[in-house]
Design an enzyme around this catalytic site. Structure first.
Site, mmCIF file in Angstrom:
data_model
loop_
_atom_site.group_PDB
_atom_site.id
_atom_site.type_symbol
_atom_site.label_atom_id
_atom_site.label_comp_id
_atom_site.label_asym_id
_atom_site.label_seq_id
_atom_site.Cartn_x
_atom_site.Cartn_y
_atom_site.Cartn_z
ATOM 1 N N ASN A 195 0.877 -1.165 0.000
ATOM 2 C CA ASN A 195 0.000 0.000 0.000
ATOM 3 C C ASN A 195 0.918 1.220 0.000
ATOM 4 O OD1 ASN A 195 -1.670 2.143 0.551
ATOM 5 N ND2 ASN A 195 -2.866 1.058 2.110
ATOM 6 N N TYR A 197 -10.268 14.182 -8.465
ATOM 7 C CA TYR A 197 -9.202 13.521 -9.228
ATOM 8 C C TYR A 197 -8.323 14.562 -9.926
ATOM 9 C CZ TYR A 197 -7.348 10.609 -13.105
ATOM 10 O OH TYR A 197 -6.556 9.969 -14.027
HETATM 11 C C1 AKB Z 1 -10.675 8.949 -16.176
HETATM 12 O O1 AKB Z 1 -11.610 8.880 -16.987
HETATM 13 O O2 AKB Z 1 -10.819 9.296 -15.003
HETATM 14 C C2 AKB Z 1 -9.292 8.607 -16.665
HETATM 15 C C3 AKB Z 1 -8.560 9.827 -17.124
HETATM 16 C C4 AKB Z 1 -8.964 10.528 -18.338
HETATM 17 O O3 AKB Z 1 -7.609 10.210 -16.503
HETATM 18 N N1 AKB Z 1 -9.359 7.650 -17.712
#
Ligand code: AKB
Length: 324
Positions: free
Chosen positions: A57, A147
């Site tokens: 991890n 993200y």
């Molecule tokens: C996502 O869709 O989150 C990934 C990216 C584009 O980084 N495939």
């Protein structure tokens, strides 16, 4: 294969869509025993373990350091991350894994004199004020997903560790990666993998993005080749330490449907956009990767019809092998 190589490579997140194929590619170059694959879980298919594998991890900083020292690691490919759609469901975990995991790797690289680090960024670092067509290397970055925010923070950290500690860290802003070997995990671009599988298995697909949603995409063989090319380039040629724009394809669900119908004429697709539509609309539609082309010679090989033909042939072969 480099039998005499002194490199010892650590892959973190080796069971994922990219990790599985990158492990194989690196083992072909450096030899099975010179690539240590790690993930938080054992690989689903034990037969794929044709080299060393360890549970790791990346948030376990002490465990990471101990593994690097005991295995005499010289290069790290750190791929473990939560992607865009899963990140929206687990925002705190996405931040923790994507940022603190990277910081553990960068710190370990500094403490253990690691020669090179590869870390993937993404088109998700761009946002609603970014120019969406031929998005340049340097432009507005105002991501709307956790993200994207975490990967943008990661880019800044990579640049910082290069500037301050001379860690040779290199990265790519991957578009949606399309493969037939391993499923992606929790991204917004995953439809472009599922659509091929469902076309063959069911003859129909319900898409969670609207038919005319254009996104940058790339076939996995191009992604693997580009990654290795970047990592093999002379350090003096790398002018971007945050992460390079890297482009290949730009298509919509409608385009990929048309391309599949060249092979499966009756393939039926319906559309039911969900929360991922809004994420897709905040991302570029196509990428300007001229800096990567100039610095280390990036050039994609697959267009949409070539990719479709290749995926369908391979998926059919896999299906037949399962039946035999
Ligand atoms: C996502 O869709 O989150 C990934 C990216 C584009 O980084 N495939």
């Amino acid at each position: 294969m480099m039998e005499t190589s002194t490199e010892k490579i650590l892959l973190i997140g080796a069971n994922g869509q990219l990790g599985t194929e990158l492990t194989e590619a690196l083992r072909n170059i450096y030899g099975n025993n010179r690539v240590v694959a790690t993930d938080v879980q054992a690989p689903p298919d034990a037969s794929s373990a044709d080299g060393p594998f360890q549970i790791l991890n990346v948030l376990d900083k002490a465990g990471l350091g101990a593994l690097i020292r005991s295995q005499k690691i010289t290069q790290i490919y750190h791929l473990a991350a939560l992607l865009s759609a899963t990140g929206e469901k687990k925002p705190m975990l996405a931040w923790e894994l994507n940022v603190n995991g990277l910081l553990n790797v960068l710190e370990a690289a500094r403490e253990c004199s690691i020669r090179k680090v590869f870390w993937p960024s993404t088109i998700a670092v761009f946002g609603t004020q970014t120019p969406r067509l031929h998005t340049p290397q340097h432009t507005v970055t105002d991501p709307v997903t956790v993200y994207g925010i975490s990967k943008l923070a990661g880019e800044r950290w990579c640049e910082y560790y290069f500037a301050k500690y001379r860690i040779d860290v290199r990265g790519l802003r991957y578009p949606g990666l399309i493969s037939y070997k391993n499923p992606p995990g929790g991204g917004t671009t995953d439809y472009a993998v599922e659509i091929y599988q469902q076309a063959l298995e069911k003859g129909s697909y319900q898409c969670y993005l609207a038919s005319d949603t254009y996104l940058p995409m790339m076939y996995m063989p191009d992604a693997i080749r580009g990654t290795l090319q970047l990592m093999e380039a002379e350090a003096s040629r790398i002018t971007v330490r945050s992460s390079y724009n890297i482009g290949a394809l730009s298509f919509s669900p409608q385009d990929v449907t048309k391309s599949i119908r060249e092979h499966i004429p009756d393939f039926a697709v319906s559309y039911q956009p969900d929360f991922r539509q809004q994420i897709a609309e905040s991302w570029p539609q196509s990428i300007d990767d001229s800096v990567a082309r100039r610095d280390w010679g990036w050039k994609p090989e697959y267009n949409l019809p070539q990719m479709t033909a290749d995926i369908l042939v391979n998926l059919r072969n896999i299906k037949e092998e399962r039946v035999v």
